[in-house]
Scaffold this active site. Structure first.
Site, PDB file in Angstrom:
ATOM      1  N   HIS A 127      -2.254   1.030   7.031  1.00  0.00           N
ATOM      2  CA  HIS A 127      -2.630   1.058   5.614  1.00  0.00           C
ATOM      3  C   HIS A 127      -2.797   2.503   5.155  1.00  0.00           C
ATOM      4  O   HIS A 127      -3.390   3.326   5.861  1.00  0.00           O
ATOM      5  CB  HIS A 127      -3.937   0.295   5.391  1.00  0.00           C
ATOM      6  CG  HIS A 127      -4.366   0.262   3.962  1.00  0.00           C
ATOM      7  ND1 HIS A 127      -3.723  -0.495   3.011  1.00  0.00           N
ATOM      8  CD2 HIS A 127      -5.366   0.912   3.303  1.00  0.00           C
ATOM      9  CE1 HIS A 127      -4.315  -0.323   1.845  1.00  0.00           C
ATOM     10  NE2 HIS A 127      -5.304   0.528   1.992  1.00  0.00           N
ATOM     11  N   ASP A 141      -7.846   3.729  -3.698  1.00  0.00           N
ATOM     12  CA  ASP A 141      -6.982   2.787  -2.981  1.00  0.00           C
ATOM     13  C   ASP A 141      -6.608   1.662  -3.925  1.00  0.00           C
ATOM     14  O   ASP A 141      -7.388   0.747  -4.167  1.00  0.00           O
ATOM     15  CB  ASP A 141      -7.711   2.248  -1.743  1.00  0.00           C
ATOM     16  CG  ASP A 141      -6.823   1.379  -0.868  1.00  0.00           C
ATOM     17  OD1 ASP A 141      -5.688   1.066  -1.287  1.00  0.00           O
ATOM     18  OD2 ASP A 141      -7.266   1.005   0.234  1.00  0.00           O
ATOM     19  N   CYS A 152       0.794  -1.229   0.000  1.00  0.00           N
ATOM     20  CA  CYS A 152       0.000   0.000   0.000  1.00  0.00           C
ATOM     21  C   CYS A 152       0.827   1.280   0.000  1.00  0.00           C
ATOM     22  O   CYS A 152       0.507   2.224  -0.728  1.00  0.00           O
ATOM     23  CB  CYS A 152      -0.981   0.010   1.174  1.00  0.00           C
ATOM     24  SG  CYS A 152      -0.222   0.158   2.804  1.00  0.00           S
TER      25      CYS A 152
END
Length: 274
Positions: free
Chosen positions: A111, A126, A72
């Site tokens: 995250h 995302d 991420c």
């Protein structure tokens, strides 16, 4: 030659996009759909004890020019550089992962996700959430189901907290929770260092891979390969070391050049599976 800004032409070629570059919702949707197809989620560097720099030049070198993937902090920071270069207004936030966690267990902020401002509305972007990665942006202030090229998602608000859920097989499952407190690059450096070096981090102990293709998702957990079909059903099988290397290269599209120690790591992960 590297410059102070992201090489948009190289990035667009990497994900296979040749459309308009105006900072519209349509452009964001196209980029968000193509990025997880082209750039796999993977954690080979922390698994092999290699550093994971997240400055713009390192991200561009690895994910764009070297044909690698990332997790991420790499995926979404690269995406943020691309979106800002196109003229979008971006906000960076951190989230607590709820996926595969028992109800009520508190997790750390591990995250990174993005909020994108478009015509007075905010969208969650995302491209770095592993096997359940979004393949479309989500309207933040909308509580109903939102369809993506893969599963439907929704955002549930509770006071100042937002929970993202998805529905793969008729049941809403929690993925992550976040609020609107913004983070800066130095916050990401600290969090990234922790998840990529902490001995008990999942990123240092377990091989993970994910790629979202039209109509299906590939997911890798150590040597267990799962193919989730969007029309229902999943196929799962254990891979031997050679099969695992082939899967990383072929199914996940990861270039494995220069990853010293990879074959030994794959042999350990397969536990003698032929």
């Amino acid at each position: 030659m590297m410059t102070d800004t992201i090489d948009l032409d190289a990035y667009m070629a990497r994900i296979g996009y040749d459309g308009p570059r105006a900072p519209t919702l349509e452009t964001l949707r196209d980029l968000h759909r193509l990025h997880p197809i082209a750039i796999a989620f993977e954690n080979l560097d922390p698994l092999l004890g290699r550093p994971v720099p997240i400055d713009r030049e390192a991200l561009e070198n690895k994910l764009v020019h070297a044909g690698r993937g990332g997790y991420c902090f790499e995926q979404n920071l690269l995406f943020s550089h691309v979106l800002r270069a196109l003229g979008y207004t971006i906000h960076e936030h951190t989230a607590r992962v709820l996926w595969n966690r028992p109800e009520g267990v508190r997790t750390q902020r591990s995250h990174l996700l993005l909020l994108v401002d478009i015509e007075g509305a905010r969208y969650v972007a995302d491209v770095g959430f592993g096997g359940n990665v979004l393949t479309a942006p989500l309207l933040l202030d909308h509580s109903g189901p939102q369809q993506t090229p893969h599963e439907p998602y929704r955002i549930v608000r509770d006071g100042g907290d937002y929970t993202i859920e998805f529905n793969p097989r008729g049941e809403w499952l929690k993925l992550l929770r976040f609020d609107l407190s913004e983070q800066i690059y130095e916050d990401h450096v600290q969090s990234n260092w922790f998840v990529s070096t902490y001995p008990q981090s999942i990123f240092t102990r377990q091989l993970m891979g994910a790629r979202a293709l039209p109509g299906k998702r590939y997911a890798l957990s150590n040597n267990m390969l799962t193919v989730h079909h969007m029309n229902g059903g999943s196929d799962k099988r254990a891979l031997g070391a050679d099969e695992l290397r082939d899967a990383l290269a072929d199914l996940f599209g990861i270039k494995l050049d220069g990853l010293h120690g990879l074959d030994d790591a794959l042999a350990r992960l397969t536990n003698g599976v032929a």
